[in-house]
Write a protein that holds these residues in place. Structure first.
Motif: not given
Lengths: 338, 677
Positions: B378-382, B385-400
């Protein structure tokens, strides 16, 4: 008028008269004069936009909504063309209903229409049985290929996949079964897509984008942008919000979008809308990483970007003899009337 | 033999020239078969003779073309230059029927008799400018021109006439006909369905696709494959009124498709097989169509098998692994899926594949033991996706958040646990700030708040979840009821449960009825509790009966599974009530063998053992501590543990335990929050 039960509808003429009464004006003359009035009703754009506008307007769908009553009666008349005309409005019905149902407003009118459509869908399947698909096994020969079948061998067992689970009867719409009921109605709509006019499919794609609640990268716009309502007649168009999309709803939605995107609809505008819808659905699927939905939507998005292999142009090889002759004859042939 | 008489008089008056016949070569035998004998009727357009061998080199001087051929050639020329309309005008004058009539005797003479001779003679004796093939080609080009001009129905009709003619000429199927004619046939067969499709006549299109594939046209592999692909796509996406193909003979064990999806799947699999056998080139769309169709049917394993069979080199291997992981995950085989993902996300392979990382994080979030691994993914996803895609970052944070929450349940130190809990809430909050509308996220936050005993926040989340889903998901209602019960607001909890029961269909009401019963017990209304339990039992019975008729055995097992650990626990409780200690113990052990983390059975065993005597106290303590490890807020476990400590003489420890039990009693829901997930 609202308190009297409207007269039952037994024929197309009854339906047209009733509808004229509800919409508050005569229907276009072309419909009554047509050979097949119901088919004309199906494709008439003015009536369609009038009905859609009413359905999308605020306050529609309540228990005493006369338009819902008309839809209900028209469908139950068992005139197939009339039923198609009712089905044409399923996208708008589903769109408005699902978006409003989330806010838990009373929508008995819509629900009645959905229940009658659901009952029909279940009956069509022979008492609501599941729709299954046998997966082909290439070890068994088929009309399209040969397979070496050893003599005296039984054909290979086939796996059976369930395309759609069985439909139990429902008398009322409970929240937990709403998705199932609307999903079954959408599948009914899907079965008749070949007969549906373009505007109906465009409505559907528009609502899909709203239901998914995500934004398409194709837009490049901000997240909050929602498509403008078709008939922004009564100012302040209602915002169609995202709805829960469990698989029982997601699957028929995807099937319909696939038809709009990849079927022989012949409309580039529809394809563009459908591509947007498919992408929005893909992002929605990734929100929860629903693997089944991700696989299906990803394939659709990829397919929308692939170009179909064209038929090869004819090749002309070899010189033509007798060129001189041909030139001589050419003028005569071209000038002659056949 | 001399050429046929001049047909000048029979030509339309506008024609200035009167083409004579092509003189056949002196190849007596060929002529004897080929030339229309004088007593055969000669048609108006000129009884042209099929030129015999070597016609090209032995043309006499003078005109050698007849009317039809001339038009055909001219039209072809115009078409080649791109003057489609002119070509059409030229083609319009060709009378196909007439042309076919005269060719018919000559061509059909060949096929039955003198096979050996005829066959070898055929390629050479029927030259490229054979009038029959010329005319047919001309009609094909006419149809193609019409299609290019958008007149699809006429194009289709012309095309159909070509095929009908060929069929009538070669009644036993097309033998080794010459190459040009075969090419025309191929192209017509391919064009016809497309023309019908563009014209909107879908039933005709269906019939013509089948005719193309089922009649013996002797198509080449590439052509056939193209038709198969288009047909499969047509079947899958057009929603036509389907009817089964008519079979000339029923072969034993033959698979005849019963609906459009089956037919499409069959064709796609055949195309894939052709590709394996090297008969056609790779087309990625085939696999995508299959993926779509099989995902819709819920048959991921079949899809996985097809993917695995694709030869290496077509897909980058990490892409293949990631897709296979998706398939296996859908099929419920999470371990296999995770293994594929681990391979794919290795730093030497493709460590930045966001979708693979998310799926891996999701799988890890369901299992407490691998939650650390999930945290890392999950941390890797975040980070990606840091700069580019808040949608995917949100999903990553959810799983984190979920993984951290799970991790906090298995660490042994209190300090670590509280640290992790803070982290969990932080991640989930940040995730929500990026995507306010993700209902599952709101629910998970609610559960987390509840488990950390922040009841007000949990209540807010529960209400928001119900609003976001319109009350259609029952776990939201249960969360609301449980949170209210933990706040000791039993009446409101009951109201919520009743509202939920109204919104829920009969068969889904089981878990709600259970909560209702427990609420009644908590409010000390035993009779009403009994009512609720009775309703629940009736429901279980009904479900068992309906699942008896359910075809899918796995469905049945799943329906019953959720009850098995609980029912065994109940069984044990009954035995205990009757003082049948051994049976009770057996039932409890069975219960937690069914479900490894089944806390109530562990607590029950611990409680029973603690009463058995001093020898069993360590064992009791072991079970109770285990239970508390999984669920540190279980007040009965604390109570019994206190008793164990007291019996063992550790008074201060006992006091601590009792105090914990008392504190928890004040904020205990009627049912544990972990039952919600």
């Amino acid at each position: 008028m609202p308190n009297d039960a409207p007269p039952p509808i037994h024929s197309t003429k009854d339906a047209l008269d009733a509808l004229a009464g509800i919409l508050g004006g005569a229907l276009p003359g072309s419909i009554a004069a047509a050979d097949d009035p119901a088919a004309a009703l199906l494709s008439d754009p003015d009536v369609a936009s009038a009905v859609s506008g009413r359905l999308r307007g605020s306050g529609s769908g309540a228990g005493n909504d006369s338009l819902c009553r008309w839809l209900y009666d028209a469908f139950r008349s068992n005139v197939p063309e009339l039923q198609l005309a009712v089905l044409r409005f399923v996208p708008t019905l589903a769109g408005v209903y699902l978006c409003r149902a989330v806010s838990r407003k009373p929508l008995a009118g819509f629900e009645a229409v959905f229940l009658v459509l659901y009952a029909h869908a279940a009956a069509q399947r022979g008492a609501g049985e599941a729709e299954t698909v046998s997966l082909p096994n290439l070890a068994n020969p088929s009309p399209y290929h040969d397979a070496k079948v050893p003599p005296k061998a039984k054909p290979a067992e086939l796996d059976v996949a369930v395309l759609s689970p069985p439909l139990e009867p429902h008398g009322t719409v409970r929240a937990t079964r709403r998705a199932r009921i609307v999903g079954a109605v959408l599948q009914l709509y899907h079965g008749k897509l070949a007969h549906m006019p373009l505007s109906s499919k465009m409505d559907f794609c528009e609502f899909c984008v709203a239901w998914a609640g995500t934004h398409s990268k194709l837009d490049g716009a901000d997240k909050q942008r929602l498509p403008p309502a078709r008939d922004a007649a009564g100012g302040g168009a209602e915002k169609w919000r995202r709805v829960p999309l469990p698989w029982e709803l997601f699957q028929p939605v995807l099937q319909i979008v696939a038809h709009c995107l990849l079927g022989p609809t012949g409309s580039d505008e529809l394809k563009a809308q459908a591509a947007r819808a498919a992408e929005c659905l893909y992002w929605r699927a990734t929100e929860t990483v629903d693997a089944r939905a991700v696989l299906a939507t990803r394939s659709l998005v990829r397919l929308s970007q692939m170009v179909e292999e064209p038929i090869p142009e004819p090749s002309f090889s070899g010189a033509i003899e007798n060129m001189a002759e041909l030139e001589a004859m050419r003028a005569n042939i071209l000038n002659s009337k056949n | 033999m001399a050429s046929d008489p001049d047909d000048g008089g029979e030509m339309p008056p506008a024609e200035a020239t009167s083409p004579a016949e092509a003189v056949s070569d002196p190849s007596a035998e060929a002529e004897a078969e080929v030339t229309a004998p004088e007593d055969e009727p000669v048609k108006a357009s000129g009884g042209s003779v099929v030129p015999a061998a070597g016609a090209e080199s032995s043309h006499p001087e003078g005109l050698s073309l007849n009317y039809e051929e001339a038009r055909a050639l001219l039209g072809r020329l115009e078409f080649q230059k791109g003057n489609v309309e002119v070509a059409l005008r030229v083609f319009d004058g060709i009378d196909l029927q007439a042309a076919i009539q005269q060719f018919q005797p000559s061509l059909s003479d060949k096929t039955p008799s003198k096979k050996g001779r005829t066959k070898s003679e055929l390629p050479s004796s029927v030259s490229q400018n054979n009038p029959a093939s010329l005319v047919l080609e001309a009609i094909y080009l006419k149809s193609l021109s019409l299609q290019k001009l958008g007149k699809s129905t006429e194009a289709a009709n012309q095309c159909k006439s070509v095929l009908d003619s060929v069929e009538s000429i070669f009644q036993n199927g097309t033998p080794d006909i010459e190459q040009k004619l075969q090419e025309t046939v191929n192209k017509s067969v391919e064009l016809l369905p497309e023309a019908w499709k563009h014209a909107g006549s879908y039933q005709e299109a269906l019939a013509s696709y089948r005719r193309a594939l089922l009649s013996p046209w002797n198509l080449d592999d590439e052509c056939r494959t193209r038709i198969q692909k288009r047909y499969a796509s047509f079947l899958l996406y057009s929603n036509i009124d389907w009817s089964p193909p008519s079979m000339a003979q029923q072969v034993e064990g033959c698979f005849v498709p019963k609906n459009n999806v089956e037919e499409a799947l069959l064709l796609l699999m055949i195309v894939l097989r052709n590709w394996y056998q090297g008969k056609t080139h790779w087309d990625p769309s085939v696999m995508e169509h299959l993926t779509y169709a099989l995902s819709l049917c819920g048959e991921p394993l079949v899809l996985a098998k097809q993917l695995e069979e694709v030869l290496p080199g077509i897909y980058p291997r990490t892409e293949r692994w990631a897709t296979l992981a998706l398939c296996y995950y859908v099929a419920g085989q999470k371990d296999i899926a995770l293994n594929f993902l681990r391979k794919s996300l290795n730093k030497l392979e493709n460590p930045n594949d966001i979708l693979a990382l998310l799926l891996a994080a999701k799988i890890c979030s369901k299992d407490h033991h691998i939650s650390s691994e999930g945290v890392e993914y999950a941390r890797r996803v975040i980070a990606l996706a840091e700069s580019s895609d808040s949608h995917l970052k949100s999903v990553g944070l959810h799983f984190l958040g979920t993984c951290l929450g799970n991790k906090s349940k298995v660490v042994s130190s209190d300090y670590q646990r509280s640290l992790l809990q803070t982290e969990t809430l932080k991640s989930l909050t940040e995730s929500i700030s990026l995507n306010r509308y993700n209902a599952d996220l709101i629910f998970d936050m609610g559960v987390e708040y509840a488990e950390q005993r922040n009841m007000n926040a949990a209540l807010r989340c529960a209400k928001e979840f119900i609003e976001a889903t319109g009350g259609s998901v029952s776990k939201g209602w249960r969360l609301l009821a449980l949170v209210l019960s933990a706040q000791q607001r039993f009446l409101e909890a009951e109201v919520a449960t009743d509202a939920a029961l109204d919104e829920t269909a009969k068969l889904d009401q089981g878990s709600l009825l259970r909560v209702k019963a427990k609420l009644k017990v908590a409010q000390s209304s035993p009779m009403e509790a009994v009512e609720a339990y009775r309703a629940l039992l009736a429901l279980v019975q009904a479900q068992k009966n309906s699942s008896a008729s359910c075809k899918n055995a796995i469905e049945k097992a799943k329906a019953l599974k959720s009850y098995s650990a609980a029912t065994l626990h109940a069984e044990g409780y009954m035995h205990q009530a009757r003082d049948q200690t051994k049976d009770a113990l057996a039932a409890y052990v069975n219960a937690f063998s069914t479900e490894l983390e089944h806390v109530p059975s562990k607590v029950a065993i611990g409680a029973m053992l603690s009463k058995q005597g001093p020898r069993f106290l360590p064992a009791a303590r072991c079970f109770l501590s285990d239970a508390l490890r999984v669920e540190p807020t279980n007040r009965m476990a604390w109570l019994y543990l206190g008793k164990v400590h007291r019996s063992d003489g550790r008074i201060s420890d006992a006091a601590d335990c009792f105090q914990a039990a008392v504190m928890l009693e004040e904020s205990d829901p009627v049912e544990s929050f972990s039952s919600l997930s």
